[in-house]
Design an enzyme around this catalytic site. Structure first.
Site, PDB file in Angstrom:
ATOM      1  N   LYS A 173      43.698  24.300  55.190  1.00  0.00           N
ATOM      2  CA  LYS A 173      44.813  23.585  54.537  1.00  0.00           C
ATOM      3  C   LYS A 173      44.467  22.979  53.179  1.00  0.00           C
ATOM      4  O   LYS A 173      45.338  22.863  52.326  1.00  0.00           O
ATOM      5  CB  LYS A 173      45.332  22.497  55.474  1.00  0.00           C
ATOM      6  CG  LYS A 173      44.348  21.364  55.688  1.00  0.00           C
ATOM      7  CD  LYS A 173      44.829  20.391  56.764  1.00  0.00           C
ATOM      8  CE  LYS A 173      43.858  19.224  56.862  1.00  0.00           C
ATOM      9  NZ  LYS A 173      43.933  18.507  58.125  1.00  0.00           N
TER      10      LYS A 173
ATOM     11  N   ARG B  88      46.118   8.258  65.030  1.00  0.00           N
ATOM     12  CA  ARG B  88      47.019   9.282  64.532  1.00  0.00           C
ATOM     13  C   ARG B  88      47.479  10.030  65.778  1.00  0.00           C
ATOM     14  O   ARG B  88      47.981   9.389  66.698  1.00  0.00           O
ATOM     15  CB  ARG B  88      46.332  10.161  63.476  1.00  0.00           C
ATOM     16  CG  ARG B  88      47.345  10.843  62.537  1.00  0.00           C
ATOM     17  CD  ARG B  88      46.703  11.673  61.449  1.00  0.00           C
ATOM     18  NE  ARG B  88      46.161  12.938  61.975  1.00  0.00           N
ATOM     19  CZ  ARG B  88      45.557  13.853  61.226  1.00  0.00           C
ATOM     20  NH1 ARG B  88      45.403  13.663  59.923  1.00  0.00           N
ATOM     21  NH2 ARG B  88      45.101  14.978  61.754  1.00  0.00           N
TER      22      ARG B  88
HETATM   23  C1  LIG Z   1      42.627  18.279  58.434  1.00  0.00           C
HETATM   24  C2  LIG Z   1      42.122  18.340  59.815  1.00  0.00           C
HETATM   25  C3  LIG Z   1      40.811  18.759  60.071  1.00  0.00           C
HETATM   26  C4  LIG Z   1      39.813  19.047  58.978  1.00  0.00           C
HETATM   27  O1  LIG Z   1      39.382  17.825  58.429  1.00  0.00           O
HETATM   28  P1  LIG Z   1      38.227  17.725  57.320  1.00  0.00           P
HETATM   29  O2  LIG Z   1      37.972  16.283  57.184  1.00  0.00           O
HETATM   30  O3  LIG Z   1      38.777  18.351  56.081  1.00  0.00           O
HETATM   31  O4  LIG Z   1      37.066  18.477  57.857  1.00  0.00           O
HETATM   32  C5  LIG Z   1      40.424  18.885  61.405  1.00  0.00           C
HETATM   33  N1  LIG Z   1      41.263  18.589  62.409  1.00  0.00           N
HETATM   34  C6  LIG Z   1      42.522  18.165  62.204  1.00  0.00           C
HETATM   35  C7  LIG Z   1      43.387  17.858  63.368  1.00  0.00           C
HETATM   36  C8  LIG Z   1      42.993  18.013  60.904  1.00  0.00           C
HETATM   37  O5  LIG Z   1      44.242  17.584  60.695  1.00  0.00           O
END
Ligand SMILES: *Cc1c(COP(=O)(O)O)cnc(C)c1O
Length: 374
Positions: free
Chosen positions: A36, A134
């Site tokens: 993402k 969250r």
């Molecule tokens: C964005 C996200 C990640 C990746 O997080 P980073 O800090 O970029 O490694 C992993 N798990 C979930 C649920 C996320 O929303």
């Protein structure tokens, strides 16, 4: 065309290799790469698909997953939706997603129905909230977790593949042996309760890497020396560590990774000597804020053709460290080039490394082009 993001695929590939050594060799976890941060860039995804170390390719948005589900599956890897899905997305999930993160049983029921329509068994992972507040079922509500696991067990077209947690995103809670052990313990209780083994206990994102004992990742700075990844965690999901080489728990750089695989290049459209203090009565700027200026006398000021609409000024650093970012508006960023003498001229390109926020905005802006280094 400028502005553009310069994406170094070779450096990103190097980051995968280093992370795989830590996560897979030392940590005995499967490797899920999150796309993402760069909006599932197709060249980046192609590299991930061709990387044998990558087990899962994940994104928060179904649109991004739909763009690569076929190539990922053809390579024998799995697609993962890591944001809790919308109730209205059930049909799309069944079509493009191999593993879907969930916390609402109403949505899981809709997925069960959608999967039934096409004759598929959909893997889902239950998210547990360990206090970051969250997504996920709150860890203290064990009854709710076991009840959900029970209900999924009885569904014909949904399989409970595992459980997971996300930390350091909203509440900025740092993963520790203590909180992740609670996740492992919940997993054990689910297995006991349902009589079925969970394939995945996903222990978080880029902030969980430091817990793995690895020669590549020494404990430095504020990092606690004796914290350990609990036995039982068998997957991590990495976005920022992959794209920018960052450990996000204690804000260190992961050794042997590149931190400049993603760069911004922008073109100078004006370069003039002007005073450092605006002239006239000071009101508010284009964003309603009252600016503050320091008097540094006459300066060499450059304007580059990129602005707050495309990036985040606080999340970019000039590669030439003599350059200072002074500020900007929607479509302009003003730089102080006084320390650079006569080196720059109109039409020159200025390069920046980016942080997560800046990268995300650049990747999302339709005004920003992309160029690849391979
Ligand atoms: C964005 C996200 C990640 C990746 O997080 P980073 O800090 O970029 O490694 C992993 N798990 C979930 C649920 C996320 O929303």
């Amino acid at each position: 065309m400028y502005p553009r993001i310069l994406i170094d695929i070779t450096k990103l590939r190097d980051n995968i290799k280093t992370l795989a050594k830590i996560i897979k060799n030392d940590g005995k976890c499967s490797l899920m790469i999150v796309t993402k941060g760069m909006c599932a860039d197709p060249e980046m995804v192609k590299m991930l698909v061709e990387s044998p170390e990558v087990d899962f390719v994940a994104d928060s948005r179904i649109k991004n997953i739909a763009s690569y589900s076929k190539t990922v599956r053809d390579a024998g890897k799995k697609t993962v939706l890591i944001r809790i899905p919308m109730l209205s997305e059930a049909d799309e999930i069944v079509k493009h997603v191999d593993l879907c993160f969930n916390s609402e049983m109403e949505t899981v029921r809709a997925i069960n129905q959608a999967a039934q329509k096409v004759g598929k068994v959909q893997d889902v992972l239950l998210m547990v909230d360990l206090g970051d507040l969250r997504e996920g079922i709150f860890f203290k509500n064990e009854d709710e977790i076991l009840k959900a696991a029970d209900e999924i067990k009885d569904m014909k077209n949904v399989n409970l593949y595992g459980i997971g947690v996300n930390l350091t995103c909203y509440g900025a809670i740092i993963p520790k042996n203590d909180n992740l052990s609670q996740l492992v313990e919940i997993g054990r209780k689910i297995e006991e309760h349902t009589g079925k083994k969970l394939e995945m206990i996903s222990g978080g994102n880029s902030s969980s890497i430091y817990l793995i004992e690895s020669e590549i990742m020494p404990r430095i700075g504020r990092m606690p020396k004796d914290e350990k990844m609990p036995e039982g965690i068998n997957n991590l999901r990495l976005g920022e560590a992959f794209l920018l080489g960052n450990d996000t728990a204690y804000e260190t750089e992961i050794p042997e990774t590149h931190h400049d695989a993603i760069k911004l290049q922008a073109e100078i459209i004006e370069l003039k000597e002007k005073p450092s203090l605006p002239i006239g009565e000071v009101g508010v700027d284009a964003f309603g804020e009252k600016p503050y200026y320091e008097d540094k006398g006459i300066m060499k000021r450059a304007i580059i053709a990129v602005g707050k609409q495309d990036t985040d000024l606080g999340s970019m650093t000039p590669v030439d460290d003599r350059i200072e970012i002074m500020g900007g508006s929607s479509d302009h960023i003003i730089l102080d080039l006084t320390a650079c003498g006569d080196e720059y001229k109109v039409g020159d390109i200025v390069e920046f490394t980016v942080g997560y926020g800046g990268m995300l905005k650049l990747a999302t802006s339709p005004y920003v082009d992309r160029e690849y280094v391979k």
